[in-house]
Design a protein around this motif. Structure first.
Motif, PDB file in Angstrom:
ATOM      1  N   ASP A 147       1.028  -1.335  -0.036  1.00  0.00           N
ATOM      2  CA  ASP A 147       0.067   0.016   0.015  1.00  0.00           C
ATOM      3  C   ASP A 147       0.833   1.287   0.022  1.00  0.00           C
ATOM      4  O   ASP A 147       2.174   1.145  -0.022  1.00  0.00           O
ATOM      5  CB  ASP A 147      -0.959  -0.021   1.323  1.00  0.00           C
ATOM      6  N   ALA A 148       0.195   2.388  -0.184  1.00  0.00           N
ATOM      7  CA  ALA A 148       1.025   3.481  -0.052  1.00  0.00           C
ATOM      8  C   ALA A 148       1.601   4.034   1.127  1.00  0.00           C
ATOM      9  O   ALA A 148       2.794   4.471   0.952  1.00  0.00           O
ATOM     10  CB  ALA A 148      -0.012   4.806  -0.321  1.00  0.00           C
ATOM     11  N   ALA A 152       5.600   4.624   1.033  1.00  0.00           N
ATOM     12  CA  ALA A 152       6.138   6.064   1.603  1.00  0.00           C
ATOM     13  C   ALA A 152       7.166   5.643   2.447  1.00  0.00           C
ATOM     14  O   ALA A 152       8.319   6.493   2.711  1.00  0.00           O
ATOM     15  CB  ALA A 152       5.049   6.759   2.230  1.00  0.00           C
ATOM     16  N   ALA A 153       7.143   4.558   3.494  1.00  0.00           N
ATOM     17  CA  ALA A 153       8.233   4.272   4.294  1.00  0.00           C
ATOM     18  C   ALA A 153       9.272   3.897   3.777  1.00  0.00           C
ATOM     19  O   ALA A 153      10.526   4.382   4.274  1.00  0.00           O
ATOM     20  CB  ALA A 153       7.643   3.018   5.325  1.00  0.00           C
ATOM     21  N   PHE A 197       2.126   4.907  -7.231  1.00  0.00           N
ATOM     22  CA  PHE A 197       3.226   3.987  -7.204  1.00  0.00           C
ATOM     23  C   PHE A 197       4.208   4.120  -8.611  1.00  0.00           C
ATOM     24  O   PHE A 197       5.269   4.345  -8.389  1.00  0.00           O
ATOM     25  CB  PHE A 197       2.838   2.602  -7.010  1.00  0.00           C
ATOM     26  N   TRP A 198       3.757   4.126  -9.551  1.00  0.00           N
ATOM     27  CA  TRP A 198       4.432   3.959 -10.677  1.00  0.00           C
ATOM     28  C   TRP A 198       4.531   5.409 -11.129  1.00  0.00           C
ATOM     29  O   TRP A 198       3.562   6.222 -11.151  1.00  0.00           O
ATOM     30  CB  TRP A 198       3.723   3.385 -11.920  1.00  0.00           C
ATOM     31  N   GLY A 199       5.775   5.839 -11.776  1.00  0.00           N
ATOM     32  CA  GLY A 199       5.969   7.196 -12.392  1.00  0.00           C
ATOM     33  C   GLY A 199       5.642   7.023 -13.829  1.00  0.00           C
ATOM     34  O   GLY A 199       4.776   6.445 -14.507  1.00  0.00           O
ATOM     35  N   SER A 200       6.099   8.183 -14.739  1.00  0.00           N
ATOM     36  CA  SER A 200       5.954   8.379 -16.054  1.00  0.00           C
ATOM     37  C   SER A 200       7.425   8.643 -16.649  1.00  0.00           C
ATOM     38  O   SER A 200       8.419   9.337 -15.984  1.00  0.00           O
ATOM     39  CB  SER A 200       5.031   9.354 -16.172  1.00  0.00           C
ATOM     40  N   THR A 201       7.538   8.569 -17.954  1.00  0.00           N
ATOM     41  CA  THR A 201       8.442   8.918 -18.898  1.00  0.00           C
ATOM     42  C   THR A 201       8.229  10.444 -19.205  1.00  0.00           C
ATOM     43  O   THR A 201       7.299  10.758 -19.882  1.00  0.00           O
ATOM     44  CB  THR A 201       8.700   8.075 -20.039  1.00  0.00           C
TER      45      THR A 201
END
Length: 243
Positions: A147-148, A152-153, A197-201
Motif C-alpha cells: 500500500d501507499a 512511503a516508508a 506508485f508508478w512514475g512516467s517517462t
C-alpha cells in the motif's frame, strides 16, 4: 272540469306534506338503522382498532429487541477495545520502552522500517538477478510493499540512506517476466498499479511502458524514486527486506 283534476290532486298532495311535522319528514328521509347493522359496524371498528394495536405492539417489541441486540454488540466492542488497550499498554511498558520501539527489532545491518527490516546497499550495483541473490544471502529478499504507507516508508528510508543524493536506481522484488504486463512481487502477489506508485517517462507516458525489453521493477532516481520497469540486466542497488 275534468282537465282540472290532475292539478287538484297535486295541490292536495303538497298540502298534505305541508301539514306533516318536521319529525315525520325526518323519519321518512332517514329511516331508523337496523340494530344488527349498528352492532356489526361497531364490531368492525373495534376489530380494526384491535388489529392496529396488535401491529403497534409487535413493532414496539421488535424495536426493543433490536435495541437489546445493539446494546449487546456495543458491550462486546467495548470489552474488546478495553482488552486491546490493556495489551498495548503492557507492551509499551516492556523494559521502559515505547510500543514503537519494541514493535520490531532488526539485526544489523538491517534497519527497522514499519513492520519489516530493510537494507539498502548503495555500494553494490548489479543486475536484478544478482541483487536478489545478494538479498537471499542475507536471509532476505528484494523489497516489496502492498500500500501507499509501505511505499512511503521505503522512500523515506532510501532518502535517508542516500544522503549524498547519488543518482542510483534501486531494485525492487517485482517482475513481469513470467507473463508480459502482469506485474508480480517475488512472493507471487500482484503489484499495485498506477499512482502514486508508478512514475512516467518525461511526465507523459505512464510506467510500466518498456514492453518485453524491460521486465524488472525498480525505483527510478531521475523520477524521484517512482517505480519504473527497467532492463533486468541493468545496474541498480539492491533493497533487501526481512518481514
Amino acid at each position: 272540469m275534468l282537465p282540472c283534476l290532475p292539478l287538484l290532486l297535486l295541490v292536495t298532495l303538497a298540502a298534505s306534506n305541508v301539514m306533516k311535522s318536521p319529525e315525520d319528514l325526518e323519519s321518512e328521509m332517514f329511516p331508523p338503522v337496523n340494530p344488527n347493522c349498528t352492532q356489526r359496524l361497531t364490531d368492525y371498528i373495534l376489530l380494526r382498532q384491535e388489529i392496529q394495536l396488535s401491529k403497534m405492539a409487535a413493532a414496539e417489541e421488535a424495536r426493543t429487541q433490536l435495541m437489546r441486540e445493539n446494546l449487546q454488540v456495543l458491550t462486546q466492542v467495548r470489552d474488546t477495545l478495553s482488552q486491546v488497550s490493556e495489551t498495548l499498554t503492557q507492551r509499551s511498558q516492556v523494559n521502559g520502552k515505547s510500543l514503537v520501539e519494541t514493535r520490531r527489532t532488526c539485526d544489523p545491518p538491517f534497519s527497522p522500517v514499519g513492520d519489516s527490516c530493510l537494507l539498502l546497499n548503495l555500494a553494490l550495483k548489479s543486475d536484478w538477478a544478482s541483487a536478489r541473490q545478494f538479498c537471499v544471502g542475507k536471509g532476505a529478499d528484494l523489497a516489496r510493499f502492498s500500500d501507499a504507507a509501505g511505499y512511503a516508508a521505503i522512500l523515506d528510508y532510501i532518502n535517508k540512506i542516500n544522503s549524498e543524493n547519488d543518482s542510483i536506481d534501486v531494485w525492487l522484488g517485482g517482475t513481469d517476466e513470467a507473463l508480459e504486463g502482469t506485474w508480480l512481487w517475488v512472493t507471487g502477489e500482484l503489484m499495485p498499479r498506477g499512482p502514486p506508485f508508478w512514475g512516467s517517462t518525461d511526465s507523459y507516458k505512464a510506467a510500466p511502458d518498456g514492453g518485453t525489453s524491460q521486465n524488472c521493477a525498480g525505483l527510478y532516481k531521475r523520477d524521484n524514486y517512482y517505480m519504473h520497469d527497467l532492463r533486468c540486466n541493468g545496474a541498480a542497488a539492491p533493497l533487501c527486506q526481512k518481514l
